[in-house]
Motif scaffolding. Structure first.
Motif, PDB file in Angstrom:
ATOM      1  N   ILE A 168      -0.804  -3.540  -0.123  1.00 59.99           N
ATOM      2  CA  ILE A 168       0.460  -3.382   0.378  1.00 59.99           C
ATOM      3  C   ILE A 168       1.050  -2.207   1.276  1.00 59.99           C
ATOM      4  O   ILE A 168       0.478  -1.720   1.745  1.00 59.99           O
ATOM      5  CB  ILE A 168       0.909  -2.021  -0.948  1.00 59.99           C
ATOM      6  N   SER A 169       1.668  -3.219   1.461  1.00 60.14           N
ATOM      7  CA  SER A 169       2.816  -2.300   3.548  1.00 60.14           C
ATOM      8  C   SER A 169       3.476  -1.430   3.024  1.00 60.14           C
ATOM      9  O   SER A 169       4.214  -1.703   2.279  1.00 60.14           O
ATOM     10  CB  SER A 169       2.687  -3.966   4.338  1.00 60.14           C
ATOM     11  N   ALA A 170       3.015  -0.663   3.865  1.00 60.85           N
ATOM     12  CA  ALA A 170       4.031   0.349   3.924  1.00 60.85           C
ATOM     13  C   ALA A 170       4.058   1.424   5.107  1.00 60.85           C
ATOM     14  O   ALA A 170       3.672   1.409   6.206  1.00 60.85           O
ATOM     15  CB  ALA A 170       3.988   1.730   2.803  1.00 60.85           C
ATOM     16  N   VAL A 171       5.300   1.834   5.145  1.00 62.45           N
ATOM     17  CA  VAL A 171       5.366   3.429   6.049  1.00 62.45           C
ATOM     18  C   VAL A 171       5.895   4.430   5.985  1.00 62.45           C
ATOM     19  O   VAL A 171       5.307   4.689   4.600  1.00 62.45           O
ATOM     20  CB  VAL A 171       7.394   3.116   6.580  1.00 62.45           C
ATOM     21  N   ILE A 172       4.489   5.093   6.787  1.00 59.97           N
ATOM     22  CA  ILE A 172       3.914   6.849   6.411  1.00 59.97           C
ATOM     23  C   ILE A 172       4.538   7.609   7.460  1.00 59.97           C
ATOM     24  O   ILE A 172       4.357   6.393   8.564  1.00 59.97           O
ATOM     25  CB  ILE A 172       2.419   6.801   6.535  1.00 59.97           C
ATOM     26  N   GLU A 173       4.676   9.198   7.234  1.00 54.25           N
ATOM     27  CA  GLU A 173       4.898   9.725   8.301  1.00 54.25           C
ATOM     28  C   GLU A 173       3.504  10.895   8.118  1.00 54.25           C
ATOM     29  O   GLU A 173       3.670  11.498   7.352  1.00 54.25           O
ATOM     30  CB  GLU A 173       6.590  10.443   8.641  1.00 54.25           C
ATOM     31  N   ALA A 174       2.708  10.908   9.132  1.00 51.16           N
ATOM     32  CA  ALA A 174       1.875  12.035   9.421  1.00 51.16           C
ATOM     33  C   ALA A 174       1.512  12.540  11.034  1.00 51.16           C
ATOM     34  O   ALA A 174       2.003  12.542  11.374  1.00 51.16           O
ATOM     35  CB  ALA A 174       0.833  10.966   9.136  1.00 51.16           C
TER      36      ALA A 174
END
Length: 696
Positions: A62-68
């Protein structure tokens, strides 16, 4: 139809900013030459960049946006050098992997840097990872806005990136404010179906707002997708109705019933027609008596007696001093028809011609001469019938058996053999592969359909057993016992490879093995590599009871009729489609003895194969089996080569959207009869130049 709308359909893609000859050439590979075609080039899937996903909630694939935050970044030397970056949020950690990177990039990805990344999560050596994610650095307190709509992902070609396609599509959507997109569906149809305006549907599908139901979009059941699916199905329907109108606008010679000749034929048969055979024959006789070409599809389950119905139709042509041709897809089926037609028609003084690819030169010349002179009143053959040098004296009826095995152009070519002067031959198409209703309504919309839904009396149902090949020895003993009691059996070998020579080798090896184990039995062998005369000799010997067991490849799928054969073993049935298995099983159960079919499968079985074999064990209803086959294999495989290019839907799906077909058919009849120009515009919008391949 408005001029402004017409302009949008004709506006070349080069009118879009940034599209020069090179980019126009790439777009043309996708079938996009106009702005309207670009609008109808729809996303294949969507990426959700409208929200940030916690790392702990990521799912593989699954493609997703993350902030890390970056915790470590190192160059790793394995099979390929890569920059590996470990990032973390308050729910978990993730690896970012870059195989192509610069020194500057490595310096920016230092410990403590904050990133927003987008990519597909995959399983890696140390948990989930993203390979070459799109990313941007976030400054402290930076809250860059996220996308407000889902990101479309389009089918593309070499050198045409997703960002470029998205940008061009946005330009095209902006043009909808200046150029109204033409609504081709009549207002009456749109109101009846409560349909969304076309422009609104396209805008949503290219830029779905973030609240849209992503599951519905993924499954193709969103109302806006269904709006387009309806119009696309309608375009296919209209293209076939146009084809049908084209044929029907031609003249055919009316062929009137010949009751005396037909009665003489029926009297010599050792059985009476079933009610279904009589009903379908009446349909055909009514069609033949008209001055427009018959286009009728006769469906009948295995053993329902379609050949007799075809013979009655052929007699109508002969009684009018015209010719009838029967075309079959395989040598074995054509040969079976030749034997049957000769036995039935020779006593009536009717000469049956025969043409197959494996005839010798002298015999071929004689047959071609008989066809050209009209001496051959009924001609049976394979695709050799429509070769260039074959000329009919006066062909009035073309009968095509197992029609889905032939390509479009082959059926048209046979019809053209009889297009003398102003008249076109009548066409009767037969299939023993029952066609699911959804396919019959769409892929065969150009044909009138009749169904022989009754088996002749005396046919016994076939009991089917599904047994692992680990019990092979028991099955061999079962064959020994059946043949010892005077019955006959088939042993069918299947191969995954589409190679006749490999299939022949497998069949030969099986035959040798069985001859070794069943020395007291007379065993014959038939496969596709044998010459026609050799095949015919073996089949005749089996039919005459001179062989106990016939080892064969799937060449015996259709047309073989041996009433004393009551046992069939099919090896590796999991390699075949349901309809093909049903056809093979139909070779037994043709006499009065209780008949059995053993599906001798190889292990392990996939879930799909288990489902198919369960259907075979539980049902002998050809139409139910065909519906299941469609569900498990899809329309392309079930139809085979029938329609070049026809089943390539962009939005619609015959299985998923079958519920639309009744309304599609009604709308198609309304439009083709009342507004032919509108029909042509709908076909052009969805099919472009492909419609000439359809409906045949």
């Amino acid at each position: 139809m408005s001029g402004s709308a017409d302009t949008l359909a004709r506006l070349p893609v080069t009118s879009l900013s940034g599209v020069g000859p090179a980019l126009a050439e790439k777009l043309a590979k996708l079938g996009i030459r106009t702005v309207q075609q670009l609008l109808f080039h729809l996303p294949s899937r969507y990426l959700d960049r409208t929200r940030v996903q916690p790392i702990g909630a990521l799912q593989p694939g699954i493609s997703a946006v993350i902030e890390a935050e970056v915790r470590a970044a190192d160059v790793v030397y394995g099979r390929r050098r890569s920059l590996v970056c470990r990032v973390q949020d308050n729910t978990g950690t993730l690896t970012l992997r870059f195989f192509h990177f610069t020194g500057a990039q490595k310096q920016r990805l230092t410990r403590g840097a904050r990133l927003r990344c987008f990519a597909e999560a995959r399983r890696g050596a140390s948990g989930l990872e993203m390979v070459h994610p799109e990313y941007e650095l976030l400054a402290d307190g930076d809250n860059k806005p996220l996308a407000q709509s889902l990101t479309p992902h389009y089918p593309t070609t070499d050198g045409l990136t997703q960002p470029r396609l998205r940008s061009l599509t946005q330009q095209a959507l902006a043009m909808l404010e200046r150029y109204q997109l033409e609504e081709l569906l009549p207002e009456r149809v749109r109101k009846t179906l409560d349909q969304i305006p076309l422009a609104e549907a396209l805008c949503l599908l290219h830029t779905p707002p973030k609240g849209v139901d992503l599951q519905q979009l993924a499954e193709g059941i969103h109302p806006f997708q269904q709006r387009l699916a309806f119009e696309e199905l309608l375009a296919h329907q209209l293209s076939m109705l146009q084809f049908r109108q084209g044929i029907r606008s031609q003249k055919a010679l009316p062929l009137h019933p010949a009751p005396e000749l037909q009665q003489e034929f029926l009297t010599q048969l050792p059985f009476n027609l079933t009610g279904a055979q009589a009903r379908v024959s009446t349909d055909i006789q009514n069609d033949l008596a008209r001055a427009e070409p018959m286009l009728r599809l006769v469906q009948g389950d295995v053993g329902s007696g379609k050949t007799v119905v075809a013979a009655l139709a052929a007699l109508t042509a002969v009684a009018a001093n015209k010719q009838a041709a029967i075309m079959a897809p395989t040598e074995i089926l054509a040969e079976q028809h030749r034997v049957n037609f000769s036995a039935w028609l020779a006593p009536l003084g009717i000469h049956v011609g025969w043409l197959s690819g494996k005839l010798g030169q002298k015999a071929r010349r004689e047959q071609v001469a008989d066809i050209a002179s009209g001496r051959a009143q009924v001609v049976v053959g394979t695709h050799a019938l429509f070769q260039e040098e074959v000329a009919f004296a006066d062909l009035a009826l073309a009968i095509i058996d197992e029609q889905h095995r032939f390509g479009v152009h082959q059926r048209l070519a046979l019809g053209e053999k009889g297009a003398r002067g102003e008249c076109t031959p009548h066409q009767l198409i037969m299939t023993a592969t029952p066609i699911p209703r959804t396919l019959a309504m769409s892929a065969y919309a150009d044909l009138d359909c009749s169904v022989i839904d009754e088996l002749p009396p005396g046919r016994t149902p076939v009991t089917t057993a599904v047994i692992s090949d680990q019990r092979r020895e028991q099955i061999i003993e079962r064959v020994r016992a059946a043949c010892g009691e005077g019955r006959q059996a088939y042993w069918v070998c299947t191969l995954i490879e589409e190679s006749e020579s490999l299939e022949a080798q497998a069949a030969e090896a099986t035959a040798d093995n069985l001859k070794e184990q069943l020395r007291e039995l007379r065993i014959g062998l038939v496969h596709g590599r044998l010459k026609a005369a050799e095949k015919e000799a073996v089949m005749s010997a089996f039919k005459a009871g001179e062989l106990d067991l016939l080892v064969a490849t799937t060449v015996i799928e259709v047309g073989v009729d041996v009433p004393n054969a009551s046992l069939m073993i099919i090896e590796n049935p999991e390699r075949l489609g349901l309809s093909q298995l049903h056809q093979l099983r139909g070779r037994v159960g043709r006499g009065r003895e209780a008949s059995h079919c053993v599906l001798l499968y190889g292990t392990p079985l996939s879930r799909n194969s288990k489902a198919r074999l369960k259907v075979m064990r539980e049902s002998s209803d050809g139409f139910y089996i065909a519906e299941q086959d469609l569900e498990l294999r899809g329309p392309g495989e079930v139809l085979g080569t029938r329609q070049t290019g026809q089943m390539e839907f962009r939005v619609a799906d015959l299985q998923r959207d079958g519920h639309l077909l009744d309304a599609v058919r009604e709308a198609g009849e309304l439009i083709i009869n009342r507004d032919p120009a509108r029909a042509s515009a709908i076909v052009e919008r969805w099919l472009g130049g492909r419609e000439r391949y359809l409906g045949a």
